[in-house]
Scaffold this motif. Structure first.
Motif, PDB file in Angstrom:
ATOM      1  N   ASN A 288     -12.442  -8.867   4.120  1.00 31.47           N
ATOM      2  CA  ASN A 288     -11.665  -8.389   5.261  1.00 31.47           C
ATOM      3  C   ASN A 288     -10.170  -8.630   5.133  1.00 31.47           C
ATOM      4  O   ASN A 288      -9.376  -7.784   5.492  1.00 31.47           O
ATOM      5  CB  ASN A 288     -12.193  -8.992   6.561  1.00 31.47           C
ATOM      6  N   ASN A 289      -9.759  -9.778   4.671  1.00 26.44           N
ATOM      7  CA  ASN A 289      -8.331 -10.039   4.490  1.00 26.44           C
ATOM      8  C   ASN A 289      -7.937 -10.020   3.018  1.00 26.44           C
ATOM      9  O   ASN A 289      -6.940 -10.619   2.631  1.00 26.44           O
ATOM     10  CB  ASN A 289      -7.938 -11.380   5.128  1.00 26.44           C
ATOM     11  N   GLY A 290      -8.722  -9.315   2.215  1.00 24.30           N
ATOM     12  CA  GLY A 290      -8.443  -9.227   0.789  1.00 24.30           C
ATOM     13  C   GLY A 290      -7.217  -8.377   0.509  1.00 24.30           C
ATOM     14  O   GLY A 290      -6.749  -7.616   1.354  1.00 24.30           O
ATOM     15  N   LYS A 291      -6.695  -8.529  -0.700  1.00 23.24           N
ATOM     16  CA  LYS A 291      -5.509  -7.781  -1.117  1.00 23.24           C
ATOM     17  C   LYS A 291      -5.864  -6.892  -2.307  1.00 23.24           C
ATOM     18  O   LYS A 291      -6.706  -7.236  -3.132  1.00 23.24           O
ATOM     19  CB  LYS A 291      -4.375  -8.718  -1.507  1.00 23.24           C
ATOM     20  N   PHE A 292      -5.164  -5.781  -2.372  1.00 24.27           N
ATOM     21  CA  PHE A 292      -5.310  -4.834  -3.466  1.00 24.27           C
ATOM     22  C   PHE A 292      -3.936  -4.633  -4.084  1.00 24.27           C
ATOM     23  O   PHE A 292      -2.989  -4.264  -3.395  1.00 24.27           O
ATOM     24  CB  PHE A 292      -5.873  -3.514  -2.925  1.00 24.27           C
ATOM     25  N   LEU A 293      -3.815  -4.924  -5.364  1.00 24.73           N
ATOM     26  CA  LEU A 293      -2.554  -4.780  -6.071  1.00 24.73           C
ATOM     27  C   LEU A 293      -2.680  -3.622  -7.051  1.00 24.73           C
ATOM     28  O   LEU A 293      -3.539  -3.646  -7.931  1.00 24.73           O
ATOM     29  CB  LEU A 293      -2.231  -6.071  -6.814  1.00 24.73           C
ATOM     30  N   LEU A 294      -1.836  -2.627  -6.880  1.00 29.45           N
ATOM     31  CA  LEU A 294      -1.895  -1.434  -7.702  1.00 29.45           C
ATOM     32  C   LEU A 294      -0.558  -1.203  -8.391  1.00 29.45           C
ATOM     33  O   LEU A 294       0.484  -1.319  -7.750  1.00 29.45           O
ATOM     34  CB  LEU A 294      -2.238  -0.214  -6.831  1.00 29.45           C
ATOM     35  N   THR A 295      -0.601  -0.909  -9.679  1.00 29.17           N
ATOM     36  CA  THR A 295       0.595  -0.458 -10.383  1.00 29.17           C
ATOM     37  C   THR A 295       0.291   0.901 -10.999  1.00 29.17           C
ATOM     38  O   THR A 295      -0.831   1.159 -11.438  1.00 29.17           O
ATOM     39  CB  THR A 295       1.053  -1.428 -11.495  1.00 29.17           C
TER      40      THR A 295
ATOM     41  N   THR B 222       2.867  -8.880 -12.521  1.00 26.59           N
ATOM     42  CA  THR B 222       1.751  -8.570 -11.629  1.00 26.59           C
ATOM     43  C   THR B 222       1.183  -9.845 -11.027  1.00 26.59           C
ATOM     44  O   THR B 222       0.890  -9.899  -9.839  1.00 26.59           O
ATOM     45  CB  THR B 222       0.656  -7.793 -12.382  1.00 26.59           C
ATOM     46  N   VAL B 223       1.040 -10.878 -11.838  1.00 25.83           N
ATOM     47  CA  VAL B 223       0.508 -12.152 -11.343  1.00 25.83           C
ATOM     48  C   VAL B 223       1.478 -12.770 -10.346  1.00 25.83           C
ATOM     49  O   VAL B 223       1.073 -13.239  -9.285  1.00 25.83           O
ATOM     50  CB  VAL B 223       0.221 -13.115 -12.516  1.00 25.83           C
ATOM     51  N   LYS B 224       2.765 -12.745 -10.641  1.00 21.85           N
ATOM     52  CA  LYS B 224       3.763 -13.301  -9.728  1.00 21.85           C
ATOM     53  C   LYS B 224       3.771 -12.561  -8.399  1.00 21.85           C
ATOM     54  O   LYS B 224       3.895 -13.158  -7.337  1.00 21.85           O
ATOM     55  CB  LYS B 224       5.149 -13.244 -10.358  1.00 21.85           C
ATOM     56  N   LYS B 225       3.646 -11.238  -8.436  1.00 21.07           N
ATOM     57  CA  LYS B 225       3.691 -10.427  -7.217  1.00 21.07           C
ATOM     58  C   LYS B 225       2.489 -10.674  -6.316  1.00 21.07           C
ATOM     59  O   LYS B 225       2.547 -10.451  -5.116  1.00 21.07           O
ATOM     60  CB  LYS B 225       3.743  -8.932  -7.551  1.00 21.07           C
ATOM     61  N   SER B 226       1.395 -11.144  -6.879  1.00 27.87           N
ATOM     62  CA  SER B 226       0.184 -11.340  -6.077  1.00 27.87           C
ATOM     63  C   SER B 226       0.236 -12.610  -5.245  1.00 27.87           C
ATOM     64  O   SER B 226      -0.569 -12.798  -4.342  1.00 27.87           O
ATOM     65  CB  SER B 226      -1.047 -11.351  -6.977  1.00 27.87           C
ATOM     66  N   GLY B 227       1.183 -13.491  -5.522  1.00 21.26           N
ATOM     67  CA  GLY B 227       1.318 -14.712  -4.736  1.00 21.26           C
ATOM     68  C   GLY B 227       0.229 -15.725  -5.055  1.00 21.26           C
ATOM     69  O   GLY B 227      -0.379 -15.707  -6.115  1.00 21.26           O
ATOM     70  N   ASN B 228      -0.033 -16.606  -4.103  1.00 24.44           N
ATOM     71  CA  ASN B 228      -1.051 -17.635  -4.275  1.00 24.44           C
ATOM     72  C   ASN B 228      -2.423 -17.004  -4.096  1.00 24.44           C
ATOM     73  O   ASN B 228      -2.750 -16.521  -3.021  1.00 24.44           O
ATOM     74  CB  ASN B 228      -0.827 -18.764  -3.269  1.00 24.44           C
ATOM     75  N   VAL B 229      -3.199 -17.014  -5.150  1.00 25.70           N
ATOM     76  CA  VAL B 229      -4.497 -16.342  -5.149  1.00 25.70           C
ATOM     77  C   VAL B 229      -5.605 -17.367  -5.284  1.00 25.70           C
ATOM     78  O   VAL B 229      -5.498 -18.320  -6.040  1.00 25.70           O
ATOM     79  CB  VAL B 229      -4.570 -15.334  -6.318  1.00 25.70           C
TER      80      VAL B 229
ATOM     81  N   ASN C  49      -7.636   3.914   4.454  1.00 24.83           N
ATOM     82  CA  ASN C  49      -7.562   2.782   5.390  1.00 24.83           C
ATOM     83  C   ASN C  49      -6.790   1.572   4.885  1.00 24.83           C
ATOM     84  O   ASN C  49      -6.919   0.487   5.440  1.00 24.83           O
ATOM     85  CB  ASN C  49      -8.969   2.341   5.832  1.00 24.83           C
ATOM     86  N   PHE C  50      -5.985   1.731   3.836  1.00 25.90           N
ATOM     87  CA  PHE C  50      -5.148   0.631   3.372  1.00 25.90           C
ATOM     88  C   PHE C  50      -3.852   0.598   4.168  1.00 25.90           C
ATOM     89  O   PHE C  50      -3.359   1.619   4.623  1.00 25.90           O
ATOM     90  CB  PHE C  50      -4.799   0.799   1.889  1.00 25.90           C
ATOM     91  N   ARG C  51      -3.305  -0.600   4.286  1.00 30.16           N
ATOM     92  CA  ARG C  51      -2.001  -0.798   4.909  1.00 30.16           C
ATOM     93  C   ARG C  51      -1.087  -1.422   3.858  1.00 30.16           C
ATOM     94  O   ARG C  51      -1.395  -2.470   3.303  1.00 30.16           O
ATOM     95  CB  ARG C  51      -2.138  -1.734   6.105  1.00 30.16           C
ATOM     96  N   ILE C  52       0.012  -0.769   3.556  1.00 28.21           N
ATOM     97  CA  ILE C  52       0.938  -1.276   2.549  1.00 28.21           C
ATOM     98  C   ILE C  52       1.719  -2.442   3.145  1.00 28.21           C
ATOM     99  O   ILE C  52       2.343  -2.306   4.191  1.00 28.21           O
ATOM    100  CB  ILE C  52       1.898  -0.164   2.072  1.00 28.21           C
ATOM    101  N   ILE C  53       1.667  -3.580   2.461  1.00 24.78           N
ATOM    102  CA  ILE C  53       2.395  -4.750   2.952  1.00 24.78           C
ATOM    103  C   ILE C  53       3.595  -5.076   2.077  1.00 24.78           C
ATOM    104  O   ILE C  53       4.473  -5.818   2.490  1.00 24.78           O
ATOM    105  CB  ILE C  53       1.484  -5.989   3.101  1.00 24.78           C
ATOM    106  N   GLN C  54       3.645  -4.515   0.884  1.00 25.55           N
ATOM    107  CA  GLN C  54       4.792  -4.758   0.019  1.00 25.55           C
ATOM    108  C   GLN C  54       4.862  -3.662  -1.035  1.00 25.55           C
ATOM    109  O   GLN C  54       3.847  -3.251  -1.568  1.00 25.55           O
ATOM    110  CB  GLN C  54       4.641  -6.112  -0.676  1.00 25.55           C
TER     111      GLN C  54
ATOM    112  N   THR D  66       4.721  -1.268  -8.084  1.00 29.28           N
ATOM    113  CA  THR D  66       3.696  -2.257  -7.800  1.00 29.28           C
ATOM    114  C   THR D  66       3.538  -2.247  -6.296  1.00 29.28           C
ATOM    115  O   THR D  66       4.512  -2.433  -5.576  1.00 29.28           O
ATOM    116  CB  THR D  66       4.110  -3.656  -8.281  1.00 29.28           C
ATOM    117  N   ILE D  67       2.331  -2.019  -5.841  1.00 29.46           N
ATOM    118  CA  ILE D  67       2.105  -1.906  -4.400  1.00 29.46           C
ATOM    119  C   ILE D  67       1.011  -2.898  -4.009  1.00 29.46           C
ATOM    120  O   ILE D  67      -0.060  -2.905  -4.608  1.00 29.46           O
ATOM    121  CB  ILE D  67       1.698  -0.471  -4.008  1.00 29.46           C
ATOM    122  N   MET D  68       1.289  -3.723  -3.033  1.00 32.82           N
ATOM    123  CA  MET D  68       0.299  -4.669  -2.534  1.00 32.82           C
ATOM    124  C   MET D  68      -0.294  -4.098  -1.270  1.00 32.82           C
ATOM    125  O   MET D  68       0.439  -3.682  -0.375  1.00 32.82           O
ATOM    126  CB  MET D  68       0.958  -6.013  -2.224  1.00 32.82           C
ATOM    127  N   LEU D  69      -1.604  -4.010  -1.214  1.00 31.62           N
ATOM    128  CA  LEU D  69      -2.298  -3.430  -0.060  1.00 31.62           C
ATOM    129  C   LEU D  69      -3.216  -4.448   0.574  1.00 31.62           C
ATOM    130  O   LEU D  69      -3.661  -5.348  -0.072  1.00 31.62           O
ATOM    131  CB  LEU D  69      -3.113  -2.213  -0.492  1.00 31.62           C
TER     132      LEU D  69
END
Length: 181
Positions: A99-106, A2-9, A153-158, A178-181
């Motif tokens: 506004n440009n935040g990310k949401f990571l859901l598993t 999960t941490v790896k999938k979130s990228g540089n945070v 209103n989420f947009r799936i990016i990965q 694992t879905i990044m939004l």
């Protein structure tokens, strides 16, 4: 993973259903310059997180005590399937993200039940998985999740598939997304 999938945070991270803070501590190991927040329904877990230096609150995903546009990243790992009003919860998450935040859901998907029944047969000496003894309200298909995210209103990016049976992965659908939004 999960941490790896979130990228540089960077910035503020909220873990919904943080438990004892393990995931947040892993984020902190990867990047010292982040602020850790957690929310959980367990007072015992929240008290433990506070001892670790995590800004933790007792609360529920559908009424969180944070102002709008607070977090750079919100993580919800293996929680959504326990939530009764998922759309309300995701709208709450959308509100607290910058506004440009990310949401990571598993979450587990519908194949989880099939795999657990196969596990019960193949490994009879292990503890049995019994669906109705688990506090799970729902399992998802990817299509159903996609529609739910669109309504909120989420947009799936990965999108990532993962699961414990890596060798069989090319033959079977794996059981966690694992879905990044």
């Amino acid at each position: 993973n999960t941490v790896k999938k979130s990228g540089n945070v960077s910035g503020k991270i909220l873990d919904i259903g943080c438990g004892y803070g393990g995931l947040l501590l892993e984020f902190k190991r990867q990047n010292k310059n982040i602020d850790l927040y957690g929310i959980d329904i367990s007072k015992k877990a929240v008290d433990y997180c506070k001892k670790l230096g995590i800004n933790a609150d007792i609360g529920n995903v559908d009424s969180m005590p944070y102002p709008d546009k607070t977090f750079d990243l919100v993580v919800m790992s293996l929680v959504i399937e326990h939530v009764i009003d998922q759309e309300k919860a995701l709208n709450e998450v959308y509100g607290i993200l910058k506004n440009n935040g990310k949401f990571l859901l598993t979450t587990d998907n519908v194949w989880w039940l099939v795999m657990m029944q196969i596990k019960n047969i193949i490994f009879p000496w292990k503890p049995k998985y019994r669906r109705f003894q688990q506090p799970i309200n729902d399992e998802f298909t990817y299509g159903r999740l996609r529609k739910l995210f669109k309504r909120c209103n989420f947009r799936i990016i990965q999108r990532e598939r993962s699961g414990p049976i890596a060798i069989a992965g090319k033959y079977l659908r794996k059981f966690k997304w694992t879905i990044m939004l």
